[in-house]
Write a protein that holds these residues in place. Structure first.
Motif, mmCIF file in Angstrom:
data_model
loop_
_atom_site.group_PDB
_atom_site.id
_atom_site.type_symbol
_atom_site.label_atom_id
_atom_site.label_comp_id
_atom_site.label_asym_id
_atom_site.label_seq_id
_atom_site.Cartn_x
_atom_site.Cartn_y
_atom_site.Cartn_z
ATOM 1 N N ALA A 168 31.655 97.816 43.099
ATOM 2 C CA ALA A 168 31.722 96.357 42.887
ATOM 3 C C ALA A 168 30.449 95.715 42.313
ATOM 4 N N PRO A 169 29.234 96.195 42.670
ATOM 5 C CA PRO A 169 28.064 95.552 42.062
ATOM 6 C C PRO A 169 27.975 95.760 40.545
ATOM 7 N N GLN A 170 28.655 96.784 40.030
ATOM 8 C CA GLN A 170 28.538 97.070 38.593
ATOM 9 C C GLN A 170 29.825 96.854 37.808
ATOM 10 N N VAL A 171 30.957 96.840 38.517
ATOM 11 C CA VAL A 171 32.254 96.758 37.840
ATOM 12 C C VAL A 171 33.081 95.694 38.567
ATOM 13 N N PRO A 172 33.711 94.762 37.845
ATOM 14 C CA PRO A 172 34.619 93.844 38.549
ATOM 15 C C PRO A 172 35.663 94.686 39.301
ATOM 16 N N ALA A 173 35.699 94.544 40.614
ATOM 17 C CA ALA A 173 36.554 95.405 41.424
ATOM 18 C C ALA A 173 37.379 94.568 42.381
ATOM 19 N N GLY A 174 38.541 95.116 42.718
ATOM 20 C CA GLY A 174 39.408 94.440 43.669
ATOM 21 C C GLY A 174 40.268 95.447 44.385
ATOM 22 N N MET A 175 40.919 94.986 45.451
ATOM 23 C CA MET A 175 41.762 95.893 46.231
ATOM 24 C C MET A 175 43.061 95.224 46.642
ATOM 25 N N LEU A 176 44.100 96.045 46.676
ATOM 26 C CA LEU A 176 45.378 95.633 47.255
ATOM 27 C C LEU A 176 45.564 96.396 48.555
ATOM 28 N N PHE A 177 46.076 95.737 49.569
ATOM 29 C CA PHE A 177 46.372 96.412 50.832
ATOM 30 C C PHE A 177 47.880 96.466 51.055
ATOM 31 N N VAL A 178 48.323 97.575 51.645
ATOM 32 C CA VAL A 178 49.729 97.729 52.028
ATOM 33 C C VAL A 178 49.811 97.661 53.548
ATOM 34 N N ILE A 219 34.119 100.854 32.194
ATOM 35 C CA ILE A 219 35.199 100.388 33.078
ATOM 36 C C ILE A 219 35.130 98.868 33.158
ATOM 37 N N GLY A 220 36.173 98.211 32.698
ATOM 38 C CA GLY A 220 36.193 96.745 32.712
ATOM 39 C C GLY A 220 36.650 96.205 34.048
ATOM 40 N N VAL A 221 37.477 97.010 34.762
ATOM 41 C CA VAL A 221 37.983 96.568 36.054
ATOM 42 C C VAL A 221 38.474 97.787 36.833
ATOM 43 N N TYR A 222 38.201 97.775 38.148
ATOM 44 C CA TYR A 222 38.704 98.832 39.036
ATOM 45 C C TYR A 222 39.519 98.181 40.145
ATOM 46 N N VAL A 223 40.753 98.642 40.307
ATOM 47 C CA VAL A 223 41.633 98.119 41.356
ATOM 48 C C VAL A 223 42.053 99.285 42.245
ATOM 49 N N GLU A 224 41.751 99.189 43.527
ATOM 50 C CA GLU A 224 42.105 100.251 44.480
ATOM 51 C C GLU A 224 43.161 99.735 45.443
ATOM 52 N N LEU A 225 44.292 100.433 45.485
ATOM 53 C CA LEU A 225 45.306 100.107 46.502
ATOM 54 C C LEU A 225 45.060 101.000 47.701
ATOM 55 N N HIS A 226 45.170 100.431 48.907
ATOM 56 C CA HIS A 226 44.837 101.169 50.132
ATOM 57 C C HIS A 226 45.724 100.688 51.262
ATOM 58 N N ILE A 227 46.046 101.597 52.162
ATOM 59 C CA ILE A 227 46.739 101.143 53.375
ATOM 60 C C ILE A 227 45.810 100.201 54.134
ATOM 61 N N GLU A 228 46.368 99.124 54.710
ATOM 62 C CA GLU A 228 45.524 98.254 55.524
ATOM 63 C C GLU A 228 45.117 99.015 56.779
#
Ligand code: GLV
Ligand code: MN
Ligand code: MN
Length: 410
Positions: free
Chosen positions: A364-374, A185-194
């Protein structure tokens, strides 16, 4: 299929008719329905779907990508979770999974195709609502919890995670880290309700996560002596309820003193009779703070006060740490890249910290990760009143599609 139709197809599953809240607990019939929904939704899109050895679900754009570690290009993965807290809202978790599928629909509709593996994930037991440890599926995947410990975790009825998994048709002997999958996994992006009102106050539909506060769960057990409520003199009692009550109040005071958050949202009382002094009370402390020093300080403060009040009431006090997640600073380059991509798509996305835990934080410690909030107009979450406006959910699909196009299609 539109976001609305996809959302409606998931909405009835696991909802309690009385409260309107969700009870999507791992390895229950409601969870099985959600898993089936995931597979059906993937199949409708000709995505190649399956469960990993830890019960996490995956759906890949291309059948050739089901083993991302095997290929030369690293995967872009998006998703969230489908399980809920007791009487949780509709959005916490499912919004990220539904949006992931809807974003894939949008990419396809615009004629975009990924040039590297693109997948959707739904992680198992994110809330820890049934077995106590939050983000259990992603922790197992990442090797952040011993499989033997996970197998032995019990629910409130004494059923182990292993037994529940077996009953649901999965082999608990296979639980454990999947370093190949994680490395693929090169990148993980999680979208989540704020889960707060920051975006509402900033008049922004979409946000980007900066960091997750360190947080954890501690189980406190107060053991006294069961006795008759009508005949036991006050001075003769060893009432664990009094120690638990004093500790709950102490947690509130300690949180305020340390600039942290501390909550007791779950108690079990034995034997639980109206006319009997209880024999034992178990209280779960959820603590969170902007930094590890304050988290440590608030928990030590509460535990010290619990010991003191236990002595005062003649009861024993024990505690066990159930899970602790250190502070997570999301990948700064990914965060800035997402903000820039969104800005180019005409979406202003403020950068926000959060006190809520997520699988993205575990990875996140192993995969570049980020999140979007709605945006969540009231900020209410972990409640049936949790809500996001349809227009903001649509903005979430547009935002996630823009981010996935940037990360996977170029
Ligand atoms: C997950 O929702 C958490 O408890 O932060
Ligand atoms: Mn949650
Ligand atoms: Mn969540």
């Amino acid at each position: 299929m539109s976001f609305a139709a996809l959302w409606e197809s998931l909405l009835p599953l696991g909802r309690d008719a009385g409260t309107g809240g969700y009870r999507r607990f791992s390895w229950t019939p409601a969870d099985a329905e959600c898993r089936q929904w995931f597979f059906t939704t993937a199949a409708e899109r000709a995505l190649s779907a399956g469960a990993d050895r830890n019960g996490n679900l995956w759906a890949w754009w291309d059948a050739a990508w089901t083993d991302p570690g095997a290929g030369p290009a690293k995967a872009v993965v998006t998703g969230s979770h489908l399980d809920s807290v007791p009487d949780g809202g509709a959005y916490d978790g499912p919004l990220g999974v539904v949006t992931a599928f809807a974003a894939i629909d949008l990419l396809r509709k615009s004629g975009k195709a990924p040039v590297r593996p693109l997948g959707v994930a739904a992680f198992c037991e994110e809330e820890g609502a049934r077995f106590g440890v939050a983000c259990l599926g992603s922790r197992l995947l990442a090797g952040a919890i011993e499989p033997a410990r996970a197998r032995a975790l019990t629910d409130s009825g004494g059923v182990t995670f292993a037994e529940a998994m077996t009953a649901a048709g999965h082999d608990p002997a296979a639980l454990g880290p999947e370093p190949g999958l994680v490395a693929g996994i090169g990148v993980y992006v999680e979208l989540h309700i704020e889960q707060g009102r920051a975006l509402a106050d900033l008049h922004a539909a979409i946000g980007v996560a900066e960091r997750i506060w360190p947080h954890g769960r501690w189980r406190l057990t107060f053991t006294g002596r069961a006795d008759h409520a009508g005949t036991t003199r006050l001075g003769d009692r060893r009432d664990p309820m009094l120690a638990a009550a004093a500790t709950i109040l102490a947690a509130r005071g300690a949180a305020a003193r340390h600039g942290a958050l501390a909550t007791v949202g779950k108690l079990t009382v034995d034997p639980g009779a109206v006319n009997a002094i209880s024999s034992s009370v178990t209280a779960w402390l959820d603590a969170r703070a902007p930094d590890e020093a304050r988290l440590h300080a608030v928990v030590e403060d509460v535990l010290a006060q619990a010991r003191t009040v236990a002595v005062a009431h003649g009861v024993d006090c024990g505690h066990a740490q159930e899970s602790v997640t250190p502070a997570v600073d999301f990948d700064a380059a990914l965060r800035d890249r997402m903000v820039a991509t969104l800005a180019a798509a005409g979406i202003r996305a403020p950068v926000l910290p959060t006190g809520a835990g997520h699988d993205a934080g575990v990875l996140a410690p192993q995969v570049p990760a980020g999140m979007l909030f709605v945006r969540n107009p009231t900020g209410v979450s972990h409640s049936p009143a949790e809500h996001a406006e349809p227009a903001d959910c649509a903005a979430g699909v547009t935002a996630l599609a823009a981010v996935l196009e940037d990360l996977a299609c170029r």
